[in-house]
Motif scaffolding. Structure first.
Motif, PDB file in Angstrom:
ATOM      1  N   LYS A 116     -38.993   4.783 -46.473  1.00 44.60           N
ATOM      2  CA  LYS A 116     -40.563   4.096 -45.744  1.00 44.60           C
ATOM      3  C   LYS A 116     -40.683   2.757 -45.965  1.00 44.60           C
ATOM      4  N   ASP A 117     -39.817   1.925 -46.994  1.00 41.65           N
ATOM      5  CA  ASP A 117     -39.960   0.515 -47.270  1.00 41.65           C
ATOM      6  C   ASP A 117     -38.853  -0.364 -46.743  1.00 41.65           C
ATOM      7  N   ASN A 118     -37.994   0.141 -46.207  1.00 45.38           N
ATOM      8  CA  ASN A 118     -36.539  -0.736 -46.136  1.00 45.38           C
ATOM      9  C   ASN A 118     -37.132  -1.596 -44.991  1.00 45.38           C
ATOM     10  N   ALA A 119     -36.235  -2.688 -45.109  1.00 48.62           N
ATOM     11  CA  ALA A 119     -36.313  -3.757 -44.402  1.00 48.62           C
ATOM     12  C   ALA A 119     -35.941  -3.414 -42.640  1.00 48.62           C
ATOM     13  N   ILE A 120     -34.992  -2.547 -42.784  1.00 48.52           N
ATOM     14  CA  ILE A 120     -34.612  -2.235 -41.098  1.00 48.52           C
ATOM     15  C   ILE A 120     -34.858  -0.482 -41.225  1.00 48.52           C
ATOM     16  N   LYS A 121     -35.811  -0.501 -40.068  1.00 45.53           N
ATOM     17  CA  LYS A 121     -36.459   1.004 -40.012  1.00 45.53           C
ATOM     18  C   LYS A 121     -35.151   1.899 -39.269  1.00 45.53           C
ATOM     19  N   GLN A 122     -34.905   3.140 -39.955  1.00 49.79           N
ATOM     20  CA  GLN A 122     -33.913   3.944 -39.303  1.00 49.79           C
ATOM     21  C   GLN A 122     -34.577   5.391 -39.169  1.00 49.79           C
ATOM     22  N   ASN A 123     -34.439   6.035 -37.982  1.00 45.25           N
ATOM     23  CA  ASN A 123     -35.112   7.161 -37.621  1.00 45.25           C
ATOM     24  C   ASN A 123     -33.950   8.179 -37.428  1.00 45.25           C
ATOM     25  N   ASN A 124     -34.264   9.391 -37.849  1.00 43.30           N
ATOM     26  CA  ASN A 124     -33.132  10.440 -37.862  1.00 43.30           C
ATOM     27  C   ASN A 124     -33.569  11.090 -36.471  1.00 43.30           C
ATOM     28  N   ILE A 125     -32.028  11.463 -36.334  1.00 45.20           N
ATOM     29  CA  ILE A 125     -32.005  12.270 -34.726  1.00 45.20           C
ATOM     30  C   ILE A 125     -30.740  13.167 -34.744  1.00 45.20           C
ATOM     31  N   SER A 126     -31.145  14.326 -34.098  1.00 49.45           N
ATOM     32  CA  SER A 126     -30.260  15.588 -34.621  1.00 49.45           C
ATOM     33  C   SER A 126     -29.959  16.040 -33.088  1.00 49.45           C
ATOM     34  N   LEU A 127     -28.676  16.620 -32.883  1.00 49.24           N
ATOM     35  CA  LEU A 127     -28.412  17.467 -31.457  1.00 49.24           C
ATOM     36  C   LEU A 127     -27.611  18.479 -31.984  1.00 49.24           C
ATOM     37  N   GLY A 128     -27.780  19.603 -31.320  1.00 50.84           N
ATOM     38  CA  GLY A 128     -27.001  20.899 -31.775  1.00 50.84           C
ATOM     39  C   GLY A 128     -27.444  21.956 -30.754  1.00 50.84           C
ATOM     40  N   ILE A 129     -27.128  23.141 -31.199  1.00 57.78           N
ATOM     41  CA  ILE A 129     -27.281  24.426 -30.701  1.00 57.78           C
ATOM     42  C   ILE A 129     -28.240  25.267 -31.311  1.00 57.78           C
ATOM     43  N   ARG A 130     -29.212  25.730 -30.517  1.00 56.97           N
ATOM     44  CA  ARG A 130     -30.424  26.569 -31.126  1.00 56.97           C
ATOM     45  C   ARG A 130     -30.363  27.919 -30.698  1.00 56.97           C
ATOM     46  N   PHE A 131     -30.454  28.951 -31.395  1.00 57.47           N
ATOM     47  CA  PHE A 131     -30.703  30.290 -31.022  1.00 57.47           C
ATOM     48  C   PHE A 131     -32.261  30.969 -31.379  1.00 57.47           C
ATOM     49  N   ASP A 132     -32.802  31.546 -30.440  1.00 56.62           N
ATOM     50  CA  ASP A 132     -33.971  31.978 -30.655  1.00 56.62           C
ATOM     51  C   ASP A 132     -33.782  33.459 -30.504  1.00 56.62           C
ATOM     52  N   LEU A 133     -33.691  34.234 -31.570  1.00 56.89           N
ATOM     53  CA  LEU A 133     -33.384  35.702 -31.429  1.00 56.89           C
ATOM     54  C   LEU A 133     -34.610  36.317 -31.464  1.00 56.89           C
ATOM     55  N   ASN A 134     -34.901  37.121 -30.191  1.00 55.09           N
ATOM     56  CA  ASN A 134     -36.076  37.687 -29.724  1.00 55.09           C
ATOM     57  C   ASN A 134     -36.272  38.985 -30.129  1.00 55.09           C
TER      58      ASN A 134
END
Length: 343
Positions: A325-343
């Motif tokens: 929250k207070d770091n001088a350089i802002k870094q935002n998390n990003i994620s890429l993957g596979i998603r399973f929606d088991l109906n």
């Protein structure tokens, strides 16, 4: 919380003995989902009983309020660790199940029934039955994780393949229009595990309100920073599964059988953050687990989207607020993957 496909009674009688010896992918996945849900229920029930016992001690005057509060805090931490440990074991089982499915070592319900008897008999029944307007799914996602710095992931301070994320949860999927299957509202809750592995033998060090990457004094075999969140995701989903008409002329709607596209976001709170360091010292393997805030944001919110076919999708999520929250350089998390929606 799940909609199992019903098979013809006669078909079940013919193949029940064989199917019992070879469980389907869906059955195993739902069994793991039930296990995760029961773990949470069991630990919460046990915690409730123990908290009531502490309250009785307080009422009896055998302990002070300060002692009671301390006991309650320790009990909550213990059961929180129990949930994390037991759920992690179930996640391993789920990952292995998905690996077997991808490699073709396990069949889904339709594939097994096709091998057992004439599928057309069952398919004729399926065509005469639709789904409820609201269905539910167990969701599991996994993939790579990193931080965006100066609007780019290039030249990252974190390993691209070594940094990863996991997510599991439950969703409800509601068809928005009574007589149209395209638009759905998908909502529920998820637990997210975001992991970062720094490059260059470095670790995170909190210096006041700044959290920096610093070179370790010892040679690290592993340096990993994990943040765990409980979130409420919500998506507008476009499901291109075509409606069908049965023999009586009734329009039937089904989901998760064609191309699906979802766009939305999530919001939640951080459960905990932990840094795990592994190295060798005097011929011994040493593991250090540091728990703390590390100046990370307590709340999380972001945008996410997925595109896929059937129950499997490519999944991307991005935190709109920075990790620290207070770091001088802002870094935002990003994620890429596979998603399973088991109906």
């Amino acid at each position: 919380m799940r909609n199992f496909t019903l098979y013809l009674a006669v078909a079940v009688c013919l193949v029940a003995s064989k199917l019992s010896a070879q469980e389907t992918f869906e059955a195993k996945a739902h069994a793991i989902a039930d296990k995760i849900e029961n773990i949470t229920k069991d630990e919460k029930a046990a915690l409730k009983i123990e908290l009531e016992a502490v309250n009785k001690e307080l009422e009896a005057g055998t302990i002070t309020k300060a002692q009671a509060d301390e006991k309650k805090m320790k009990l909550a931490e213990t059961h929180s660790r129990n949930i994390e440990t037991r759920v992690a074991e179930a996640q391993v089982d789920l990952k292995e199940l998905i690996r077997q499915k991808v490699e073709g070592k396990i069949k889904d319900a339709k594939e097994q029934m096709t091998m057992r008897f004439n599928w057309n008999r069952n398919d004729s029944v399926k065509k005469n039955r639709g789904e409820a307007r609201t269905t539910s799914q167990f969701v599991f996602a996994a993939g790579v994780n990193n931080l965006i710095t100066d609007k780019a992931v290039a030249h990252s301070d974190y390993r691209y393949w070594g940094s990863h994320f996991y997510e599991w949860g439950f969703t409800s999927n509601t068809r928005l229009f009574k007589n149209d299957n395209l638009l759905h509202l998908k909502y529920g809750f998820s637990v997210m595990y975001n992991n970062l592995r720094p490059t260059g033998n470095r670790l995170f060090v909190a210096n006041g309100d700044q959290t920096n990457l610093e070179t370790s004094a010892v040679n690290l075999h592993d340096s990993r920073f994990r943040s765990v969140y409980v979130t409420a995701p919500i998506h507008l989903e476009f499901d291109f599964t075509k409606a069908k008409t049965n023999a009586e002329g009734k329009t039937l709607f089904r989901t998760h059988e064609s191309v699906r596209f979802g766009i939305g976001g999530y919001a939640g709170f951080r459960v905990k953050s932990k840094q795990i360091l592994k190295f060798s010292e005097d011929g011994h393997d040493v593991t250090i687990k540091e728990k703390g805030g590390f100046n990370t944001e307590d709340f999380i919110y972001g945008v996410s989207t997925y595109l896929g076919y059937g129950e499997t999708s490519l999944y991307v999520k991005y935190d709109l607020n920075p990790l620290f929250k207070d770091n001088a350089i802002k870094q935002n998390n990003i994620s890429l993957g596979i998603r399973f929606d088991l109906n």
